[in-house]
Design an enzyme around this catalytic site. Structure first.
Site, PDB file in Angstrom:
ATOM      1  N   HIS A  26      98.081 -36.305  10.556  1.00 19.20           N
ATOM      2  CA  HIS A  26      96.789 -35.483  10.514  1.00 19.20           C
ATOM      3  C   HIS A  26      95.883 -35.949   9.455  1.00 19.20           C
ATOM      4  O   HIS A  26      95.084 -35.023   8.812  1.00 19.20           O
ATOM      5  CB  HIS A  26      97.541 -34.080   9.702  1.00 19.20           C
ATOM      6  CG  HIS A  26      98.207 -33.212  10.813  1.00 19.20           C
ATOM      7  ND1 HIS A  26      98.667 -31.816  10.824  1.00 19.20           N
ATOM      8  CD2 HIS A  26      98.435 -33.465  12.395  1.00 19.20           C
ATOM      9  CE1 HIS A  26      99.259 -31.773  11.592  1.00 19.20           C
ATOM     10  NE2 HIS A  26      99.363 -32.472  12.773  1.00 19.20           N
TER      11      HIS A  26
ATOM     12  N   HIS B 130      99.452 -30.954  24.172  1.00 20.93           N
ATOM     13  CA  HIS B 130      98.579 -29.895  23.494  1.00 20.93           C
ATOM     14  C   HIS B 130      97.268 -30.798  23.391  1.00 20.93           C
ATOM     15  O   HIS B 130      97.368 -31.888  22.910  1.00 20.93           O
ATOM     16  CB  HIS B 130      99.079 -29.439  22.329  1.00 20.93           C
ATOM     17  CG  HIS B 130      99.198 -30.271  21.085  1.00 20.93           C
ATOM     18  ND1 HIS B 130      98.050 -30.356  20.159  1.00 20.93           N
ATOM     19  CD2 HIS B 130     100.035 -30.772  20.336  1.00 20.93           C
ATOM     20  CE1 HIS B 130      98.444 -31.080  19.301  1.00 20.93           C
ATOM     21  NE2 HIS B 130      99.767 -31.390  19.379  1.00 20.93           N
TER      22      HIS B 130
ATOM     23  N   GLU C 182      98.440 -25.407  19.739  1.00 15.18           N
ATOM     24  CA  GLU C 182      99.732 -25.960  19.145  1.00 15.18           C
ATOM     25  C   GLU C 182      99.597 -26.157  17.837  1.00 15.18           C
ATOM     26  O   GLU C 182     100.555 -25.762  16.997  1.00 15.18           O
ATOM     27  CB  GLU C 182     100.043 -27.076  19.880  1.00 15.18           C
ATOM     28  CG  GLU C 182     101.521 -27.513  19.494  1.00 15.18           C
ATOM     29  CD  GLU C 182     101.627 -28.560  18.274  1.00 15.18           C
ATOM     30  OE1 GLU C 182     102.881 -28.707  17.972  1.00 15.18           O
ATOM     31  OE2 GLU C 182     100.671 -28.851  17.987  1.00 15.18           O
ATOM     32  N   GLU C 183      98.325 -26.555  17.167  1.00 16.94           N
ATOM     33  CA  GLU C 183      98.210 -26.731  15.798  1.00 16.94           C
ATOM     34  C   GLU C 183      97.948 -25.654  14.961  1.00 16.94           C
ATOM     35  O   GLU C 183      98.202 -25.504  13.853  1.00 16.94           O
ATOM     36  CB  GLU C 183      96.956 -27.907  15.432  1.00 16.94           C
ATOM     37  CG  GLU C 183      97.271 -29.182  16.243  1.00 16.94           C
ATOM     38  CD  GLU C 183      98.188 -29.930  15.424  1.00 16.94           C
ATOM     39  OE1 GLU C 183      98.986 -29.680  14.533  1.00 16.94           O
ATOM     40  OE2 GLU C 183      98.461 -31.344  15.876  1.00 16.94           O
TER      41      GLU C 183
ATOM     42  N   ASP D  94      97.569 -37.547  17.287  1.00 17.65           N
ATOM     43  CA  ASP D  94      98.164 -36.493  17.446  1.00 17.65           C
ATOM     44  C   ASP D  94      96.998 -35.285  18.004  1.00 17.65           C
ATOM     45  O   ASP D  94      96.360 -34.923  17.124  1.00 17.65           O
ATOM     46  CB  ASP D  94      98.849 -35.983  16.170  1.00 17.65           C
ATOM     47  CG  ASP D  94      99.527 -34.637  16.048  1.00 17.65           C
ATOM     48  OD1 ASP D  94      99.553 -33.983  17.274  1.00 17.65           O
ATOM     49  OD2 ASP D  94     100.039 -34.181  15.172  1.00 17.65           O
TER      50      ASP D  94
END
Lengths: 305, 305, 305
Positions: free
Chosen positions: A280, A67, A175-176, A149
């Protein structure tokens, strides 16, 4: 391994919903570099694929999903922020973006009720998006930056692309933040290419069972339970590869794999990715050995599967 | 009614993600028994269907869904367990499984924070799955065992198969853990057979409004609200059948019906199943009268719908 | 603008799962009125579409979604009620419905544990649905009634229909209770008409950033983040239209747009709707200026997009 490409990827502003910046960067990168790749892929993109990008090499049997989007914040009313995905939020984090008045470099503030605000010399347009400012740090052992990420998952795909003979690489969106592109991407991979196997090139967590420098993590399950016969086959191949890896078992966490499981196609999937600390946040941290092992494992598996 | 078949079904280790053991058992059973059935069904299975199994009798107008998977546990790190689906967890429950070192028979432990562990003489492979040991009890009135949910729904389908002339029986996977097979199964039933009606052969709860021995429960809604005109038609047929039944109305709980509602096909569905006590524990308990009524109701409805 | 039509729409009993009453009303309305419309639409409805209704005008490029269902209550056991969608519940609210014994007009009761009950002279059939009794109030400035969410969105579509030349209007079901029709509606609009753009004609909330009488709200995001390049295009058109509007940014709330995002089709969507006070209560309140601006904005956008 040269991490300049990774550094560039980590600094691109592309929160969920605005992945076109990443797509455009990748299109440029591919144009410039593919002459040196073993096989030149067929590219699929454009409105039919929203901001996604698909590379098809030779006769694909397996697809790799990475992603392109990141977590971030949207400006609400006054100086309020609402999250895109699940960002770590701490007072003092540096944020960047752009609105009708020009570039933005501001600071995050979090109050006692965990509400988030920006601190900036002027008001920012309603709906503008902000992402972490990139402070990319490389030591002998570690890479540390925001957005490993999943820019590291994208980076992994670009390393894989250099030698890939048969396979698909799919750069996905959203995706997130709840997903939304995997369903039509799955439709394409199955209906156009008859591909029913997928590896998820994404980043996972360092935990008591998954540690730095012990190899790429092969996830047996997270919030979703993939078909265990497929996981077993992957594990057997990994064992034969002599590439370091570690097995992960979690009750939570999800990825494009979970979205694949919900599509109207019988697709097997397995999450394989390096573990990171400080998830994150602007300080995501991955061990170089695990990056190395991730790239090697994908090269091995994509030739064997 | 002879419950030896049900006893065998309840003892099969097939948590979500490992339904191939149930599929293989069912394939053997069908092979051995179908000569005595009124109609010999066409079978669909194999990689295109993952571990699912579809039986098509005559000219189907309605499909019956029965999920093959059960709840259970996955071994995480050290002696930790994480749930598959939503198992009832109490210290002392007996668990079974198998890993690279051989068969496993161990005990469940639950601490004050509700975390789950196994107690066994040796370590168990990371990612191995454990299910309840089957203690099948039959009295004059009740059947009691783990996994009546949903081996009783499967058993119901096998009874139905004996006399079914036109219809589909669909053995699905993953129901206990977020779903994933219903979307492609729905695609098959609609696109290949033009079937748009489904009954969900599954087990529900004894509550203040749904009691033991008062007949199979026809659910008017649970977490999902099915199209009420279809429910009304089912209820009218049930009323005409003179078979005992009770109406269920709940705000929570879900089944393959909820997954059907989310597919890109206009499928009507109704959950019809016997109620049980001690849900998702080793001591699930169903009244024999309700099993009888469930089997009769399915035979009746599948000929009338 | 004449609000008698809106008043009629608000009084129709059509909670999620029973939208056929609204569909039948709309079919009658269209039959009676379409002769005066600029273009007579092609209608799609019937079992293939469950209780949904689709109007196709000319050569559609964009679809407008308006959900027909409302929130409400289902009768459980004894005098208990369980919610359909997320109704506001206060003791004293007037409810209506019908069961096998005839029409029902009763009162809602809420206890300290927030459980809901009905108060009526007789028992009501298990599974019967109840909705708010309609007390429609029109002042110089405001419309106040139950179910402006989303009968006002439906009303907006019927205004739009009068002059629409090219476009689809899709009346959907189940929006208030987990969805279920948008997936097959999206399949139809894409596979039959090649339409990939959608506007969501629905009602949003008055908040500190979105106020009465400041124009229709164009939502940049809610719980879902739509593709921002599409939102930007809408915003640019809105700016050029000289019709009053306000931008909305929220972290929660969802609509048919969220369901569209999860379909296996690359559909862009934007929520555009008037804001209301007293959400999901019998006293939903919208400013007439915002209704006017909503209708004008849809007419403008559907000709420009």
């Amino acid at each position: 391994m040269d991490y300049n490409l990774l550094k560039e990827l980590c600094s691109i502003h592309a929160p969920s919903g605005e992945e076109y910046t990443m797509k455009n960067y990748l299109l440029q990168y591919i144009k410039k570099n593919q002459a040196n790749w073993k096989v030149q892929p067929k590219l699929y993109h454009g409105e039919e694929f929203q901001d996604c990008l698909i590379l098809v090499f030779g006769e694909p049997r397996t697809a790799v999903f990475a992603h392109m989007d990141s977590i971030g914040f949207t400006v609400r009313y006054e100086n309020q922020l609402v999250p895109i995905g699940g960002p770590d939020a701490k007072t003092g984090y540096r944020l960047k973006g752009e609105d009708s008045l020009g570039p933005i470099a501001c600071e995050l503030e979090v109050n006692k009720e965990n509400q988030t605000f920006y601190k900036f010399g002027r008001g920012i347009d309603r709906g503008a998006s902000l992402t972490f400012e990139c402070d990319f740090r490389e030591s002998d052992e570690y890479i540390q930056s925001c957005y490993l990420d999943n820019r590291l998952g994208v980076f992994n795909c670009l390393q894989l692309a250099e030698t890939l003979e048969d396979g698909m690489i799919i750069f996905s969106t959203y995706e997130e933040h709840g997903g939304g592109s995997v369903p039509f991407l799955a439709k394409f991979m199955v209906e156009k290419y008859g591909v029913y196997q997928a590896l998820i090139s994404d980043i996972t967590w360092v935990t008591e069972g998954v540690k730095h420098a012990e190899g790429v993590a092969i996830s047996m399950r997270d919030k979703s339970v993939p078909r265990q016969s497929f996981i077993q086959m992957i594990q057997n191949l990994a064992e034969n590869s002599n590439i370091p890896y570690q097995l992960e078992v979690e009750a939570s966490g999800s990825s494009d794999g979970g979205y694949l499981q919900e599509t109207p196609y019988p697709i097997d999937w397995c999450f394989i990715g390096a573990p990171e600390d400080n998830v994150h946040s602007p300080d995501e941290k991955v061990h170089k050995k695990d990056i190395q092992s991730m790239v090697e494992m994908y090269k091995y598996l994509m030739s064997e599967l």
